[in-house]
Each structure stands twice: as structure tokens, then as C-alpha cells.
Design a protein around this motif. Structure first.
Motif, PDB file in Angstrom:
ATOM      1  N   ALA A 156       0.836  -1.200   0.000  1.00 23.52           N
ATOM      2  CA  ALA A 156       0.000   0.000   0.000  1.00 23.52           C
ATOM      3  C   ALA A 156       0.874   1.254   0.000  1.00 23.52           C
ATOM      4  CB  ALA A 156      -0.899   0.002   1.235  1.00 23.52           C
ATOM      5  N   ASP A 157       0.337   2.333  -0.572  1.00 25.87           N
ATOM      6  CA  ASP A 157       0.998   3.643  -0.459  1.00 25.87           C
ATOM      7  C   ASP A 157       0.543   4.345   0.818  1.00 25.87           C
ATOM      8  OD1 ASP A 157       2.449   3.561  -2.943  1.00 25.87           O
ATOM      9  OD2 ASP A 157       0.502   3.745  -3.938  1.00 25.87           O
ATOM     10  N   GLY A 158      -0.547   3.854   1.393  1.00 30.99           N
ATOM     11  CA  GLY A 158      -1.045   4.468   2.611  1.00 30.99           C
ATOM     12  C   GLY A 158      -2.424   3.927   2.937  1.00 30.99           C
ATOM     13  N   PHE A 159      -3.182   4.705   3.676  1.00 30.72           N
ATOM     14  CA  PHE A 159      -4.501   4.226   4.084  1.00 30.72           C
ATOM     15  C   PHE A 159      -5.511   5.360   4.086  1.00 30.72           C
ATOM     16  CE2 PHE A 159      -2.083   5.391   7.845  1.00 30.72           C
ATOM     17  CZ  PHE A 159      -2.963   6.161   8.583  1.00 30.72           C
ATOM     18  N   VAL A 160      -6.779   4.950   4.014  1.00 30.82           N
ATOM     19  CA  VAL A 160      -7.904   5.877   4.110  1.00 30.82           C
ATOM     20  C   VAL A 160      -8.714   5.465   5.333  1.00 30.82           C
ATOM     21  CG1 VAL A 160     -10.098   6.557   3.055  1.00 30.82           C
ATOM     22  CG2 VAL A 160      -8.032   6.368   1.644  1.00 30.82           C
ATOM     23  N   ILE A 161      -9.099   6.438   6.129  1.00 33.64           N
ATOM     24  CA  ILE A 161      -9.927   6.156   7.295  1.00 33.64           C
ATOM     25  C   ILE A 161     -11.384   6.440   6.939  1.00 33.64           C
ATOM     26  CG2 ILE A 161     -10.479   6.808   9.672  1.00 33.64           C
ATOM     27  CD1 ILE A 161      -7.504   7.629   9.980  1.00 33.64           C
ATOM     28  N   ILE A 162     -12.228   5.452   7.146  1.00 37.97           N
ATOM     29  CA  ILE A 162     -13.663   5.645   6.909  1.00 37.97           C
ATOM     30  C   ILE A 162     -14.343   5.799   8.270  1.00 37.97           C
ATOM     31  CG2 ILE A 162     -15.732   4.723   5.810  1.00 37.97           C
ATOM     32  CD1 ILE A 162     -13.817   2.924   4.158  1.00 37.97           C
ATOM     33  N   ALA A 163     -14.858   6.983   8.526  1.00 41.91           N
ATOM     34  CA  ALA A 163     -15.403   7.301   9.849  1.00 41.91           C
ATOM     35  C   ALA A 163     -16.605   6.432  10.165  1.00 41.91           C
ATOM     36  CB  ALA A 163     -15.788   8.773   9.911  1.00 41.91           C
ATOM     37  N   GLU A 164     -16.898   6.302  11.467  1.00 43.40           N
ATOM     38  CA  GLU A 164     -17.947   5.354  11.873  1.00 43.40           C
ATOM     39  C   GLU A 164     -19.341   5.805  11.441  1.00 43.40           C
ATOM     40  OE1 GLU A 164     -18.084   4.834  16.062  1.00 43.40           O
ATOM     41  OE2 GLU A 164     -18.778   6.880  16.459  1.00 43.40           O
ATOM     42  N   ASP A 165     -19.486   7.102  11.145  1.00 38.65           N
ATOM     43  CA  ASP A 165     -20.830   7.546  10.746  1.00 38.65           C
ATOM     44  C   ASP A 165     -21.047   7.376   9.237  1.00 38.65           C
ATOM     45  OD1 ASP A 165     -19.226   9.447   9.655  1.00 38.65           O
ATOM     46  OD2 ASP A 165     -20.044  11.134  10.810  1.00 38.65           O
ATOM     47  N   SER A 166     -20.089   6.703   8.570  1.00 37.71           N
ATOM     48  CA  SER A 166     -20.165   6.582   7.119  1.00 37.71           C
ATOM     49  C   SER A 166     -20.416   5.129   6.699  1.00 37.71           C
ATOM     50  CB  SER A 166     -18.862   7.072   6.489  1.00 37.71           C
ATOM     51  OG  SER A 166     -18.745   6.598   5.166  1.00 37.71           O
ATOM     52  N   GLU A 167     -21.206   4.964   5.652  1.00 37.84           N
ATOM     53  CA  GLU A 167     -21.414   3.620   5.089  1.00 37.84           C
ATOM     54  C   GLU A 167     -20.349   3.296   4.067  1.00 37.84           C
ATOM     55  OE1 GLU A 167     -25.628   3.950   3.801  1.00 37.84           O
ATOM     56  OE2 GLU A 167     -25.810   2.029   4.849  1.00 37.84           O
ATOM     57  N   GLY A 168     -19.404   4.241   3.898  1.00 42.05           N
ATOM     58  CA  GLY A 168     -18.367   4.031   2.908  1.00 42.05           C
ATOM     59  C   GLY A 168     -18.335   5.189   1.934  1.00 42.05           C
ATOM     60  N   MET A 169     -17.497   5.080   0.924  1.00 42.12           N
ATOM     61  CA  MET A 169     -17.373   6.144  -0.057  1.00 42.12           C
ATOM     62  C   MET A 169     -17.577   5.569  -1.444  1.00 42.12           C
ATOM     63  SD  MET A 169     -14.176   8.316   1.478  1.00 42.12           S
ATOM     64  CE  MET A 169     -13.554   7.337   2.844  1.00 42.12           C
ATOM     65  N   ALA A 170     -18.140   6.393  -2.306  1.00 45.20           N
ATOM     66  CA  ALA A 170     -18.457   5.929  -3.660  1.00 45.20           C
ATOM     67  C   ALA A 170     -17.275   6.197  -4.588  1.00 45.20           C
ATOM     68  CB  ALA A 170     -19.695   6.654  -4.169  1.00 45.20           C
ATOM     69  N   GLU A 171     -17.262   5.481  -5.703  1.00 40.25           N
ATOM     70  CA  GLU A 171     -16.267   5.744  -6.734  1.00 40.25           C
ATOM     71  C   GLU A 171     -16.319   7.229  -7.093  1.00 40.25           C
ATOM     72  OE1 GLU A 171     -16.758   3.303 -10.171  1.00 40.25           O
ATOM     73  OE2 GLU A 171     -15.561   4.629 -11.463  1.00 40.25           O
ATOM     74  N   GLY A 172     -15.158   7.863  -7.182  1.00 39.48           N
ATOM     75  CA  GLY A 172     -15.125   9.275  -7.549  1.00 39.48           C
ATOM     76  C   GLY A 172     -15.119  10.210  -6.348  1.00 39.48           C
TER      77      GLY A 172
END
Lengths: 424, 424
Positions: free
Chosen positions: B399-415
Motif C-alpha cells: 500500500a501507499d497508505g490508508f484511508v480512514i472511513i469514519a464510523e458515521d459513514s457507510e463508505g465512499m463511492a467511486e469518484g
């Protein structure tokens, strides 16, 4: 008449007022980009490597790629606490329809399990335990009710579920890390897991730090009389360490051609000379470099640091850094640091974090000159720091970082977004 | 029936399929934010300080502010090569109207000038030379034609021009650097220039790294049989060093309550325990901590690392890190690293550079759970790395790094634009 009248540029007078004092005496000045091009051609990665113990290898640069000598894990294993089963035996199991199996043994991490999972049986298995022969899945313990002899499956698992396969993490023969990788903490973990205890890394570039000036007292003493204490030595030593180079600390040399000539011939990869870099009567280093090696660039269209120079003496790269501390810092970060990083197999980029932010005041410059402006970050806006003199090192301490104004720009207006390089 | 049936959560079954294995056995899980709040209250800067030689102080944290004991420069000086003059004597001078002055001496850096500039005279002055008495400005040499006795001024200078005043850079008594400053290369320069040779810095947090697991071989040996080589020890040692802590390297401890209890009582500021952090029969550390100290948080709504825990034992902060390497890295970076940095007087923020970039594929998560997703940066887009198992340390290397997905999120969409934390 003097050497100065000789190199004096009348066009400076025709402008009226004073000429840009930082450029006095330079007939032709190279652009910052010319200098970058010279550095990127002159500074080739050092081929020599050395072996260092794994725990000391963080931040070092791999001299060659690393191929895994082993599979990790080296065996199939259960990935949960539960029961090693033949998945077919628990197919269709549910809380309403529990399926019962005989417990024929226990599997613990670290040792193979002596028993085998035959049809109608299961083996209690801890996370990390080698998968017992016969089993093809692990039923999580949450799905089980059990005593010492029998387990009731309350759920099903497909074949392979919760089983970590041999080589799943790392396959023997696979390239783990490429040449020139700057080793991260997790890289050390991966290397340890395949049995690596020593790492072959590039030798650090050796850097001599030469501080000239009869008025300069060595760092570590008190300022006295009409002498000043060297600020550049400790700063350059820290910058060289930051960029992966190694130096023995600053050498203090008098403004004497023989002493400076000797300093330039130290057995190192890079020589940094602070002070005496311009065209004055006592600026010996540029002349010595021109006579005994190659003075490739002398005088650069930038502010500060325009009296900076660079060249080669034998195999050495030599950087002539102005004595005033801000110019010294700027010339190091623009050119010498790039060379140290490239020689060490690292990225040539300045190792500063950057952010974009709007200017709260205009930053004026001149077309044809690159500026290095110290700035503060105030409420998310970039505030240029007023500079009363180029030698004010304090400004680089008060600043949060700097903005580079390219030579094709007349400056930036209030509100323009700029790239802030953050000092740290 | 077993301890597991006891803590089993029926709601997990009612969802059908398998429960989130990372959460098995935890009745109540705290949020990542709860854990951050606990760390920020529990980890107070260590008051003890130590004195280090200036050249070794880069990156250390100042234990108290530094006030300058001296003026820099300690005297008025000429800032250019030229002639020390009384500005009135060259007023109105130009190439068309040169004004002639008698040269009565020379001024060099490092020593006071014995002569005085009286009306009608000047003194040849080098850059950095103390300003001779009587003079109030320096005429740059470009504006002069001269021989050994006489100088013809071709330009004028106002009073104070090209003169560096005593204390212009640093005034005696001024605060140079504030408490908790993380020392930069230029800070070392400024400190040297005022005569500082030793710096009082905060003591580094002492960290014990405790690696548990009977199946774990110490880093440095070859993997063999059904045992695996520890990856977490070298990784944690490097992470602790990165965050300004100091550790004696990993201790390897068997899954034995007495041995683990002893390890938890090491005389340090922070104890990191890798492995046995969950609620299994052989997970001793959480129980010991609960019995002998305070198990403040155990089980966190995140993926990976949900079996992580933290608490205190006497003055020590104790972090229970899952044994699988990715979870261990994640739990360290989220919580333990924050504590090490705060204890050392540093910023609690993760020391990773961040950039914003769009996702080239969706990243799904679950509301109520914080995710730590390893990603690659491909052509300026963030590409999530497919993960076949939480224990795949290799993903953190690829990996080049990481993304944190906050607990109030269902995730992130493409784009969607995400914040990428870059490993380095």
C-alpha cells in the motif's frame, strides 16, 4: 582599478538606485532550473552497500530488491478460535437444526496436531493453530455449544472458511520489496517474518561540512568581541542527517587558500563550503574549484543565495553555500540536499510537507529570479514575513515554512493560492 | 458450557450468515473517538527533562522556552564589500558627478577597526567587518573607482545603508524558541549563534514492547516447523522510534499469566502488548489489566483491530494490540502512537503526510464502525487494496497508505474525494 570595476554591470546603475546587492559581481547567472539539472546529472546513486541489523534499518534505502526465502504462513492454519471441521459435516446446521460432532482432540498454535478429523468428528482449534489433517474449515466458537466430548454446530461454514493457507501472506520466491525502497516500520516486520535479520542498504553519502571565515567562532562557544558564532555548521549537520547523509560535524577553516584547498580535497562524496562563495578578494573556494576541478555553476538567479555555486573536484561534488545563514539554508535545500538525497538513492524532492493556502498579502518578485520567501500560516492564510536583512536566521525560526516564487513570475497577488512548504 | 457461549451475542446469529469475526466475544465496543478521548486524557506530557548536546538535539522537544543571552550580531557591521563612509559625504554622487574621498584604512571581519572615518575620508570595508567609528553607511564597491589612497564614489547611500545593526538578528532577552518546540535544523543554528551548546529537552517516553504467543519465534531467526517469526516487534520498535519514544527492543513472553503479568509491570511509561488481546481462554493480558489496574477500553468498533484494548497499571499506560500484524499496526497508529507522542510533548496527530484524491473504486464500510483501508495511489486516484485476510501484513507493504472511513459513514463511492495518509 579593482576587480570589481572590472565586473561591474553598468545596466544596474542605469536603473538608478542600488543594484540587487545579492548579484554584485556576477556577469552571468544560471537559473535555478539549470542548477537542478546539473545536480540531477552529477549526483548518481552511490553503488556501495552495507549490511545493517534489521532493527537499525528503518529509513535506510534498500541496495537491492528482497525476494522471500519462505512461505508465510509456512502451513495452513485456523484463523479463529473454534472447531476444525470437514465443512460437509456442518452443512445446513443452524440454531434450529444443530448438528453434533465428536471432539477428538485439540489443536494449539506452535505445534502440529496429532489427531485427524474424520467424518463425524472435529478438533477444538485455537486461532493460529495448524489446521489438523482431514479438516477443511474452522467453525467459529460462537456457532458452537460443546462440552469436553461433543460439539453442537449452530451454523455452517463453506470449505476453506477461516483457514489461512500456506503462503497466503507471502509466497516463497515473491519479490517483497524493490531496490531503493526507503524502509518503513511495516517493511521491517515483513522482513523479520521471512527470517531476514540483516539488510543490505546503500551506503550513506559522506559529507564534509567546511565553515570558512576568520570572524567565525566554532559552534558551542560564546559569542565575544567582534566575532560571531557559527550557525551554519550545526544547521547543515542536521540537514545532512535529515537527508540520509553522514557527516563528522563541521570543520572550521580560516580564509586561507591552502587551508580551503585542503578542505575541498577531503575523502568524501560531497563537500559543503559555507562562506566565501562569492567573487570578493577573499572568496577563495570558487577560484580553487575552478582551477583544480570544475566550477560548473557560480551565481544563481535567486533570492536569497545568488552567490551560491557548485562543481566537482575529482569524484566529489562541491557546493559553495553563502555564509549568511538564511542563504546557506536556502542553497542547501535547493541544491546540496537534492544531491545528498540522490547519492543515497532517495527522491530528489525537498522532504517538506506541502499544503495549498491563499496569500493574505502580495508576494512580489522579479521575472528572471526565483524567490524563497519565508512565511507564516495564520488562520489558514499564508502571511509573508517582513525581512530586514537576508542574514536574519531568526526569520526561518519564526516561519512555518516557505513559498517558492518561480523565475517566470512577477510574484503573487493577495488571495492567490500558493504552495507552502512546511518546515519541520 | 463454555465461556464463549456465555459472551455470545445472539443478534449476530439473527443476521444470518457469519457474524463479524473481529467483534466476537465483545458485548460492548467503544468507538474510536471514545478511545482517542481516553488517550488524550491519560497521556500527559512527561515533566522530566534531560540535557543533550546541541548537535544531537534535532527532532527533540524543548522542555522550556529559550531566551537569548546575547545580541546577534554583537556589534554594528558592514553587510557588503565596499567603503565605510559618512553618508553625507557621498550625497549626490553619481557616475557623472563622482565625489572623491581619502581612504584612511581597511576594516576586516573579526576585529575592530583602529581608524575612524572623519569627514572627507572613508575606510575600505569587507562584508561582515565591524563598522568603523564615524561611518554611518557602506557604499557598495560597485559604486566605487579607487586605488590604494583615494576612492571616487559613483553613487550615494542613505544613512544606515548596508549596515547590520547590533541585535538586528537576535535581541538579547528575546524569546527565541517556545516550550515544546520540536527542534529544526535552523533552530540548532540559531541556538549555536547565541552560544548555546547544550539543550534541555523532554525525556523520551520509555516503551516496553511485549510480544506474546507460544507459536511466535523471535525476530531474527528463520521460520521453522509450525512456528511463525514475529513481525510485530521490529515494526513496533521502529514506530516507537518514529514517534520519539525509546524502547529496548521486543521482549518475547509465553502465553502464561505470570510471565505476562510481570511484563506488564516493567518500569516504563508505556507497555505495548502484542497478541492475546481478545477474550479467548488464552488472552491473559486483558484480565490481568482488569484485575491489577484499569482496563479502560476493551473492544473497539473498528476494522481491523477491534480486539484492541487500553488501560493503566500504576503510572503505566498499557495498550493491548492484536497479534495479527495489520491489526497491530493499525491499533498502534490509532492509539498507542498518539500516547507516545503526547507523553513526549508532541502533537497527537498521526505523523503521515496526507493528500486528497478521488477513489477509483468504492470503499464500503458499516455505520458504527471505523475502517482503516489500505490503498494504492494509481495515476492520481486512490485504489483500495483487495484484502483476503486481516493478517496480511504484505498489504501494508504494497500500500501507499490508508484511508480512514469514519464510523458515521457507510463508505465512499467511486469518484468521492478521500484523504490518503501516505506511509513513509
Amino acid at each position: 582599478m579593482s576587480v570589481y570595476a572590472f565586473v561591474m554591470d553598468p545596466s544596474q546603475l542605469s536603473r538608478g538606485g542600488l543594484p540587487d546587492v545579492r548579484m554584485h559581481g556576477f556577469r552571468h547567472r544560471k537559473s535555478v532550473v539549470d542548477a537542478w539539472n546539473w545536480v540531477s546529472h552529477a549526483a548518481r546513486p552511490i553503488a556501495d552497500s552495507e549490511s545493517v541489523p534489521l532493527p537499525e534499518s528503518r529509513g535506510r534505502v534498500l541496495a537491492s530488491s528482497v525476494v522471500s526465502p519462505a512461505d508465510v504462513p509456512g502451513f495452513d492454519r485456523g484463523m479463529m478460535d473454534g472447531f476444525a471441521v470437514r465443512s460437509g459435516d456442518v452443512q445446513g446446521a443452524s440454531p434450529q437444526n444443530p448438528l453434533e460432532l465428536e471432539i477428538v482432540g485439540e489443536a494449539f498454535p506452535g505445534a502440529p496436531c496429532s489427531q485427524e478429523v474424520r467424518p463425524g468428528t472435529c478438533i477444538r482449534s485455537m486461532t493460529g493453530a495448524p489446521l489438523p489433517s482431514g479438516a477443511d474449515a474452522v467453525l467459529p466458537v460462537e456457532y458452537a455449544e460443546y462440552d469436553s466430548e461433543r460439539m453442537r454446530a449452530l451454523g455452517s461454514v463453506p470449505p476453506g472458511k477461516h483457514v489461512g493457507r500456506r503462503g497466503e501472506d507471502i509466497r516463497r520466491g515473491a519479490e517483497l520489496l524493490p531496490t531503493d525502497r526507503v524502509l518503513r516500520p511495516q517493511d521491517l516486520g515483513v522482513l523479520a517474518s521471512v527470517g531476514v535479520s540483516e539488510v543490505q542498504v546503500r551506503r550513506r553519502p559522506r559529507v564534509a561540512i567546511v565553515i570558512t571565515g576568520n570572524e567565525v567562532l566554532p559552534a558551542g562557544v560564546q559569542p565575544r568581541g567582534h566575532q560571531i558564532v557559527d550557525a551554519n555548521g550545526p544547521m547543515l549537520e542536521a540537514l545532512v542527517a535529515r537527508d540520509g547523509g553522514i557527516s563528522g560535524g563541521p570543520d572550521y577553516v580560516r580564509d586561507d587558500p591552502a587551508a580551503i584547498g585542503e578542505a575541498l580535497r577531503r575523502p568524501v562524496d560531497v563537500v559543503l563550503v559555507s562562506g566565501g562563495s562569492s567573487v570578493g578578494a577573499e572568496d577563495y573556494a570558487p577560484r580553487i574549484l575552478a582551477e583544480e576541478g570544475e566550477l560548473a555553476i557560480h551565481g544563481i538567479a535567486m533570492r536569497p543565495s545568488s552567490p551560491a555555486g557548485m562543481g566537482t573536484l575529482g569524484e566529489r561534488l562541491v557546493f559553495l553555500l553563502p555564509g549568511n545563514p538564511v542563504s546557506c539554508l536556502c542553497a542547501y535545500d535547493f541544491f546540496a540536499g537534492m544531491a545528498v538525497r540522490l547519492l543515497g538513492g532517495r527522491s530528489p524532492e525537498m522532504p517538506y510537507r506541502t499544503i495549498r493556502a491563499p496569500l493574505c498579502r502580495k508576494l512580489s518578485s522579479e521575472v528572471g529570479r526565483t524567490d524563497y520567501a519565508r512565511v507564516r500560516l495564520v488562520d489558514g492564510e499564508i502571511e509573508p514575513i517582513a525581512i530586514s536583512g537576508a542574514s536574519i536566521l531568526r526569520t526561518t525560526v519564526e516561519a512555518d515554512g516557505f513559498v517558492i516564487i518561480a523565475e517566470d513570475s512577477e510574484g503573487m497577488a493577495e488571495g492567490d493560492e500558493a504552495i507552502l512548504h512546511l518546515y519541520d
